[in-house]
Design a protein around this motif. Structure first.
Motif, PDB file in Angstrom:
ATOM      1  N   THR A 213       0.834  -1.202   0.000  1.00  0.00           N
ATOM      2  CA  THR A 213       0.000   0.000   0.000  1.00  0.00           C
ATOM      3  C   THR A 213       0.870   1.254   0.000  1.00  0.00           C
ATOM      4  OG1 THR A 213      -1.776  -1.135   1.197  1.00  0.00           O
ATOM      5  CG2 THR A 213      -1.765   1.275   1.274  1.00  0.00           C
ATOM      6  N   LEU A 214       0.556   2.165  -0.916  1.00  0.00           N
ATOM      7  CA  LEU A 214       1.229   3.461  -1.006  1.00  0.00           C
ATOM      8  C   LEU A 214       0.204   4.546  -0.737  1.00  0.00           C
ATOM      9  CD1 LEU A 214       3.613   5.336  -1.797  1.00  0.00           C
ATOM     10  CD2 LEU A 214       2.866   5.085  -4.185  1.00  0.00           C
ATOM     11  N   LEU A 215       0.483   5.379   0.266  1.00  0.00           N
ATOM     12  CA  LEU A 215      -0.402   6.468   0.656  1.00  0.00           C
ATOM     13  C   LEU A 215       0.270   7.779   0.287  1.00  0.00           C
ATOM     14  CD1 LEU A 215      -0.903   5.034   4.243  1.00  0.00           C
ATOM     15  CD2 LEU A 215      -2.508   4.720   2.341  1.00  0.00           C
ATOM     16  N   ILE A 216      -0.380   8.562  -0.574  1.00  0.00           N
ATOM     17  CA  ILE A 216       0.154   9.858  -1.007  1.00  0.00           C
ATOM     18  C   ILE A 216      -0.802  10.943  -0.522  1.00  0.00           C
ATOM     19  CG2 ILE A 216       0.793  11.276  -2.992  1.00  0.00           C
ATOM     20  CD1 ILE A 216       1.261   8.664  -4.557  1.00  0.00           C
ATOM     21  N   HIS A 217      -0.266  11.991   0.071  1.00  0.00           N
ATOM     22  CA  HIS A 217      -1.134  13.061   0.547  1.00  0.00           C
ATOM     23  C   HIS A 217      -0.419  14.394   0.435  1.00  0.00           C
ATOM     24  CE1 HIS A 217      -5.082  12.950   2.863  1.00  0.00           C
ATOM     25  NE2 HIS A 217      -4.891  14.238   2.599  1.00  0.00           N
ATOM     26  N   GLY A 218      -1.165  15.429   0.099  1.00  0.00           N
ATOM     27  CA  GLY A 218      -0.617  16.774   0.041  1.00  0.00           C
ATOM     28  C   GLY A 218      -0.545  17.386   1.433  1.00  0.00           C
ATOM     29  N   ARG A 219       0.598  17.956   1.757  1.00  0.00           N
ATOM     30  CA  ARG A 219       0.759  18.621   3.054  1.00  0.00           C
ATOM     31  C   ARG A 219      -0.225  19.785   3.195  1.00  0.00           C
ATOM     32  NH1 ARG A 219       0.486  21.302   6.689  1.00  0.00           N
ATOM     33  NH2 ARG A 219       1.991  21.946   8.295  1.00  0.00           N
TER      34      ARG A 219
ATOM     35  N   ASN B 236       4.994  18.303   0.138  1.00  0.00           N
ATOM     36  CA  ASN B 236       4.866  19.701   0.504  1.00  0.00           C
ATOM     37  C   ASN B 236       4.437  20.524  -0.715  1.00  0.00           C
ATOM     38  OD1 ASN B 236       4.887  21.684   2.406  1.00  0.00           O
ATOM     39  ND2 ASN B 236       7.092  21.953   2.468  1.00  0.00           N
ATOM     40  N   GLN B 237       3.825  21.686  -0.478  1.00  0.00           N
ATOM     41  CA  GLN B 237       3.308  22.543  -1.539  1.00  0.00           C
ATOM     42  C   GLN B 237       2.412  21.740  -2.491  1.00  0.00           C
ATOM     43  OE1 GLN B 237       6.542  24.746  -3.347  1.00  0.00           O
ATOM     44  NE2 GLN B 237       6.737  26.038  -1.541  1.00  0.00           N
ATOM     45  N   CYS B 238       1.493  21.000  -1.892  1.00  0.00           N
ATOM     46  CA  CYS B 238       0.588  20.136  -2.664  1.00  0.00           C
ATOM     47  C   CYS B 238      -0.767  20.117  -1.977  1.00  0.00           C
ATOM     48  CB  CYS B 238       1.154  18.727  -2.755  1.00  0.00           C
ATOM     49  SG  CYS B 238       0.088  17.554  -3.641  1.00  0.00           S
ATOM     50  N   GLY B 239      -1.820  20.348  -2.759  1.00  0.00           N
ATOM     51  CA  GLY B 239      -3.172  20.308  -2.241  1.00  0.00           C
ATOM     52  C   GLY B 239      -3.789  18.931  -2.367  1.00  0.00           C
TER      53      GLY B 239
END
Length: 287
Positions: free
Chosen positions: A230-236, A262-265
């Motif tokens: 499982t890969l979890l990607i999230h914008g800071r 970082n710098q990601c919605g």
């Protein structure tokens, strides 16, 4: 080379008689990857993933991105009659895929997580970005504690009135770099796409008391049973769904790793498309 929208578009009818539009790129004999879009007005498999389909396919995967029932060019469905887990199973059966990697954004991440708990034999990899665990998430250390987030309030307002002005506000709150992504062209396109399906808009708004966008939530007690990579990607800087959801998932899914950008919605796959594509391709190829 990225195919045109029309060239990638396919249509089929599920055994429930719901019509489904989906987008397909890559070798049909290659490892299958299904991309699941979010719940915003005007969201579709193409609008969420047009910048990712070709890159993932060119890395050697068979990539499909359906418009889930209730969105895009797929059948209109009332919230009380909606179950995306059943629809996803029916879709995979209809296209002849027994086992797939699932990549989901927001609502699509929730569908993918729930699918992994209910059908572990049918999933090879789980990738989420901007994951949602639904209303009543049990911990709120960092996010709002007094109701919907700032971003979800903007999203609902755009469903009620998909004007270019409200769509501009929606795109702005979905991204960190507003100057780059909240363009007049994009906001107008999203407004037109949403307005083209007033039945979807009406069903969403009417379904809010019933748990729209999806009334059936994942059983969180089953999440620790997820065993697939499982890969979890999230914008800071996600102002729609706080990254604490992905922290919680990372703590409860043993074979998981979290990438916080970082710098990601909320739209990592759009705002950081190249990095997102590299992360997903490497993860699917090497786990």
């Amino acid at each position: 080379m990225t195919p045109t929208k029309d060239a990638a578009a396919r249509d089929l009818t599920l055994r429930s008689n719901k019509q489904i539009r989906y987008y397909e790129v890559g070798d049909p004999t290659a490892t299958p990857v299904v991309l699941l879009h979010g719940s915003g007005p005007g969201a579709t498999g193409w609008s969420n993933f047009s910048g990712n389909l070709a890159a993932i396919a060119e890395a050697g995967f068979h990539v499909l991105a359906p418009d889930m029932p209730g969105w895009g060019d797929s059948a209109a469905v009332k919230t009380t009659e909606m179950d995306h887990d059943v629809d996803l199973v029916d879709f995979l059966d209809a296209v002849g895929l027994e086992k797939v990697a699932l990549v989901g954004n927001s609502m699509g991440a929730h569908t993918a997580v729930r699918f992994a708990t209910l059908h572990p034999e049918r999933i090879t990899h789980l990738v989420t970005m901007g994951a949602s665990l639904g209303k009543g998430f049990p911990s709120s250390l960092f996010g709002p504690q007094d109701g919907p987030s700032e971003g979800l309030k903007v999203l609902v307002r755009a469903y009620k009135d998909p004007s270019p002005e409200n769509m501009k506000a929606l795109v702005e709150i979905m991204t960190f770099d507003k100057a780059r992504f909240a363009t007049p062209e994009l906001t107008a396109a999203r407004s037109e796409a949403a307005s083209a399906r007033p039945d979807h808009l009406q069903n969403y708004v009417e379904g809010l008391p019933d748990g729209a966008p999806i009334p059936f939530k994942v059983d969180r007690s089953l999440i620790p049973n997820i065993a697939v990579p499982t890969l979890l990607i999230h914008g800071r800087d996600d102002r729609v769904l706080h990254f604490e959801t992905s922290l919680w998932l990372n703590a409860h899914i043993k074979n998981s790793r979290l990438v916080l950008l970082n710098q990601c919605g909320h739209w990592a796959m759009i705002e950081h498309a190249d990095e997102f594509n590299r992360l997903v391709i490497d993860f699917l190829a090497n786990n």
